[in-house]
Design an enzyme around this catalytic site. Structure first.
Site, PDB file in Angstrom:
ATOM      1  CE1 TYR A 153      -3.963 -12.997  -1.266  1.00 60.84           C
ATOM      2  CE2 TYR A 153      -5.135 -14.370  -2.847  1.00 60.84           C
ATOM      3  CZ  TYR A 153      -5.043 -13.207  -2.101  1.00 60.84           C
ATOM      4  OH  TYR A 153      -6.044 -12.255  -2.203  1.00 60.84           O
ATOM      5  CG  LEU A 202      -9.633  -5.266   3.487  1.00 58.88           C
ATOM      6  CD1 LEU A 202     -10.653  -5.564   4.557  1.00 58.88           C
ATOM      7  CD2 LEU A 202      -9.958  -3.913   2.851  1.00 58.88           C
ATOM      8  N   GLY A 232       0.836  -1.207   0.000  1.00 63.34           N
ATOM      9  CA  GLY A 232       0.000   0.000   0.000  1.00 63.34           C
ATOM     10  C   GLY A 232       0.865   1.248   0.000  1.00 63.34           C
ATOM     11  CE1 TYR A 262      -7.996 -17.587  17.072  1.00 63.62           C
ATOM     12  CE2 TYR A 262      -8.608 -15.953  18.706  1.00 63.62           C
ATOM     13  CZ  TYR A 262      -7.650 -16.724  18.095  1.00 63.62           C
ATOM     14  OH  TYR A 262      -6.349 -16.654  18.523  1.00 63.62           O
TER      15      TYR A 262
HETATM   16  P1  NAD Z   1      -3.348  -4.254  -1.719  1.00 62.62           P
HETATM   17  O1  NAD Z   1      -2.048  -4.979  -1.848  1.00 62.62           O
HETATM   18  O2  NAD Z   1      -3.529  -2.993  -2.483  1.00 62.62           O
HETATM   19  O3  NAD Z   1      -3.646  -3.928  -0.194  1.00 62.62           O
HETATM   20  C1  NAD Z   1      -3.219  -4.726   0.869  1.00 62.62           C
HETATM   21  C2  NAD Z   1      -2.748  -3.788   1.973  1.00 62.62           C
HETATM   22  O4  NAD Z   1      -2.323  -4.563   3.088  1.00 62.62           O
HETATM   23  C3  NAD Z   1      -1.543  -2.938   1.554  1.00 62.62           C
HETATM   24  O5  NAD Z   1      -1.743  -1.604   1.914  1.00 62.62           O
HETATM   25  C4  NAD Z   1      -0.380  -3.560   2.322  1.00 62.62           C
HETATM   26  O6  NAD Z   1       0.653  -2.638   2.595  1.00 62.62           O
HETATM   27  C5  NAD Z   1      -1.079  -4.084   3.569  1.00 62.62           C
HETATM   28  N1  NAD Z   1      -0.398  -5.215   4.214  1.00 62.62           N
HETATM   29  C6  NAD Z   1       0.024  -6.359   3.649  1.00 62.62           C
HETATM   30  N2  NAD Z   1       0.570  -7.164   4.566  1.00 62.62           N
HETATM   31  C7  NAD Z   1       0.478  -6.518   5.757  1.00 62.62           C
HETATM   32  C8  NAD Z   1       0.847  -6.841   7.076  1.00 62.62           C
HETATM   33  N3  NAD Z   1       1.437  -7.988   7.384  1.00 62.62           N
HETATM   34  N4  NAD Z   1       0.581  -5.933   8.057  1.00 62.62           N
HETATM   35  C9  NAD Z   1      -0.014  -4.738   7.772  1.00 62.62           C
HETATM   36  N5  NAD Z   1      -0.368  -4.389   6.528  1.00 62.62           N
HETATM   37  C10 NAD Z   1      -0.134  -5.265   5.536  1.00 62.62           C
HETATM   38  O7  NAD Z   1      -4.490  -5.297  -2.084  1.00 62.62           O
HETATM   39  P2  NAD Z   1      -6.064  -5.101  -2.207  1.00 62.62           P
HETATM   40  O8  NAD Z   1      -6.435  -5.454  -3.578  1.00 62.62           O
HETATM   41  O9  NAD Z   1      -6.467  -3.800  -1.656  1.00 62.62           O
HETATM   42  O10 NAD Z   1      -6.571  -6.281  -1.270  1.00 62.62           O
HETATM   43  C11 NAD Z   1      -7.085  -6.038   0.032  1.00 62.62           C
HETATM   44  C12 NAD Z   1      -7.549  -7.345   0.631  1.00 62.62           C
HETATM   45  O11 NAD Z   1      -8.607  -7.899  -0.149  1.00 62.62           O
HETATM   46  C13 NAD Z   1      -6.460  -8.413   0.714  1.00 62.62           C
HETATM   47  O12 NAD Z   1      -6.584  -9.116   1.911  1.00 62.62           O
HETATM   48  C14 NAD Z   1      -6.774  -9.313  -0.452  1.00 62.62           C
HETATM   49  O13 NAD Z   1      -6.341 -10.628  -0.231  1.00 62.62           O
HETATM   50  C15 NAD Z   1      -8.277  -9.220  -0.528  1.00 62.62           C
HETATM   51  N6  NAD Z   1      -8.760  -9.509  -1.897  1.00 62.62           N
HETATM   52  C16 NAD Z   1      -8.601  -8.581  -2.886  1.00 62.62           C
HETATM   53  C17 NAD Z   1      -9.002  -8.898  -4.175  1.00 62.62           C
HETATM   54  C18 NAD Z   1      -8.863  -7.917  -5.314  1.00 62.62           C
HETATM   55  O14 NAD Z   1      -9.159  -8.274  -6.457  1.00 62.62           O
HETATM   56  N7  NAD Z   1      -8.442  -6.694  -5.096  1.00 62.62           N
HETATM   57  C19 NAD Z   1      -9.569 -10.143  -4.459  1.00 62.62           C
HETATM   58  C20 NAD Z   1      -9.682 -11.065  -3.416  1.00 62.62           C
HETATM   59  C21 NAD Z   1      -9.291 -10.731  -2.128  1.00 62.62           C
END
Ligand code: NAD
Ligand code: UDP
Length: 312
Positions: A146, A74, A37, A160
């Site tokens: 993942y 997230l 992010g 939980y």
């Molecule tokens: P993204 O990579 O833009 O956002 C993920 C955020 O989490 C980032 O800001 C990153 O810095 C932060 N992050 C990662 N690991 C971390 C940690 N250990 N501690 C603190 N922060 C951490 O991805 P996104 O597309 O915004 O996805 C958000 C969530 O939604 C994720 O969990 C992803 O698995 C889920 N998701 C997204 C999609 C999609 O198409 N965008 C689809 C399925 C699931």
């Protein structure tokens, strides 16, 4: 006004969610390690006194004095390129990190929502995928950090709930796109749009016959908020996505046309374990949340193209 904590709130989906929940009059706490992010995604929110940002990795325990009503978990890199770059970190985020956030929510007596994924279905043998389908995941492949990580996270949520009576919500998100997708994180919509705008070759993995179903981010955040605010009895998992399925080749052709680009398609090797089809059955989301996506692919792509054009 609710006190809401969003992990991963500086990412693509998280920043849109933070913006919406703040606009709705809530107090927002964003926790993000900034691994994928960026503060750029939330800088415009920082002037609001109801917004706080903590740079923190959820693999380490997180403490906060304030009362918290709801936690959206997230945090996790979402693009295959990023989650595979440090696979062990990805697994830790989805296991140790999830345990930390479940512990946090339990201590606060807060409801916690897990952003799970269509990847729990792996390379599905049935289509569309309903929540009852148990999936076809390769547990030792390059995507497993993942896919299996997110499956384990779901297990932890339900354990939980069973052991501690916690209020949990699990949503399985299908491919989502829109503004603030990180440039260069390798996801298909941002890759194709940027390549088309720059007149570079469109990198098509495989023959492009694999399918995906793309949901615009503004539709998704509405569903996340609806799910969070359901009765305690509603736990999910619930699929969230747009059932409009297209091939990756069709997506490339559409983006080339919409951008008026001269880019040519360049075929590359299909990555290992890349799912061949993906389409959500959203019957549950419709019936339980009264939600379905509203933004057509054409309109969402138009807005996303406009965003990337401005950035270039
Ligand atoms: P993204 O990579 O833009 O956002 C993920 C955020 O989490 C980032 O800001 C990153 O810095 C932060 N992050 C990662 N690991 C971390 C940690 N250990 N501690 C603190 N922060 C951490 O991805 P996104 O597309 O915004 O996805 C958000 C969530 O939604 C994720 O969990 C992803 O698995 C889920 N998701 C997204 C999609 C999609 O198409 N965008 C689809 C399925 C699931
Ligand atoms: N893809 C592609 N070219 C790219 C990026 C992705 O052909 O430059 C394909 C990828 O192989 C997959 C689909 O597009 O079949 C969606 O990929 P993405 O990484 O966006 O998400 P996934 O659904 O695989 O997690």
């Amino acid at each position: 006004m609710k006190n809401i904590l969003i992990t991963g709130g500086a990412g693509f989906v998280g920043s849109h969610l933070a913006e919406k929940l703040l606009k709705d009059g809530n107090r927002i706490f964003v926790v993000d390690s900034l691994i994928t992010g960026s503060e750029e995604n939330i800088n415009h929110l920082k002037t609001d006194r109801n917004f706080s940002f903590f740079r923190h990795d959820i693999v380490e325990p997180f403490y906060l004095d304030e009362k918290i009503d709801q936690v959206y978990n997230l945090a996790c890199p979402a693009s295959p390129v990023h989650y595979q770059k440090n696979a062990i970190r990805t697994i830790k985020t989805n296991t140790v990190g999830v345990i930390n956030m479940l512990g946090f929510a339990r201590a606060k007596n807060a409801t916690i929502l897990q952003a799970s994924t269509s990847e729990v279905y792996g390379d599905p043998e049935v289509s569309p995928q309903s929540e009852e389908y148990r999936g076809n995941v390769n547990p030792i492949g390059p995507r497993a950090c993942y896919d299996e990580g997110k499956r384990c996270a779901e297990t932890l949520f339900f354990d939980y709930k069973r052991m501690h009576g916690m209020s949990i919500k699990v949503v399985r998100i299908f491919n989502t796109y829109g503004s603030r997708m990180a440039e260069g994180d390798g996801r298909v919509v941002s890759n194709f749009i940027l390549q088309a705008l720059k007149g570079e070759s469109i990198t098509m993995y495989g023959d492009g016959s694999q399918t995906r179903s793309f949901c615009f981010v503004s539709d998704l955040v509405v569903a996340l908020e609806k799910m969070m605010n359901t009765d305690k009895i509603v736990t999910g998992p619930i699929n969230l996505g747009n059932p409009h399925e297209i091939t990756v080749k069709e997506l490339a052709e559409r983006i080339i046309k919409m951008t008026g680009s001269k880019s040519k398609i360049e075929f590359r090797k299909l990555p290992e374990d890349d799912p061949m089809q993906r389409r959500p059955d959203i019957t549950k989301a419709k019936n339980i949340l009264g939600w379905e996506p509203k933004i057509e692919l054409e309109e969402g792509l138009e807005q996303t193209i406009k965003y990337f054009k401005a950035r270039l």
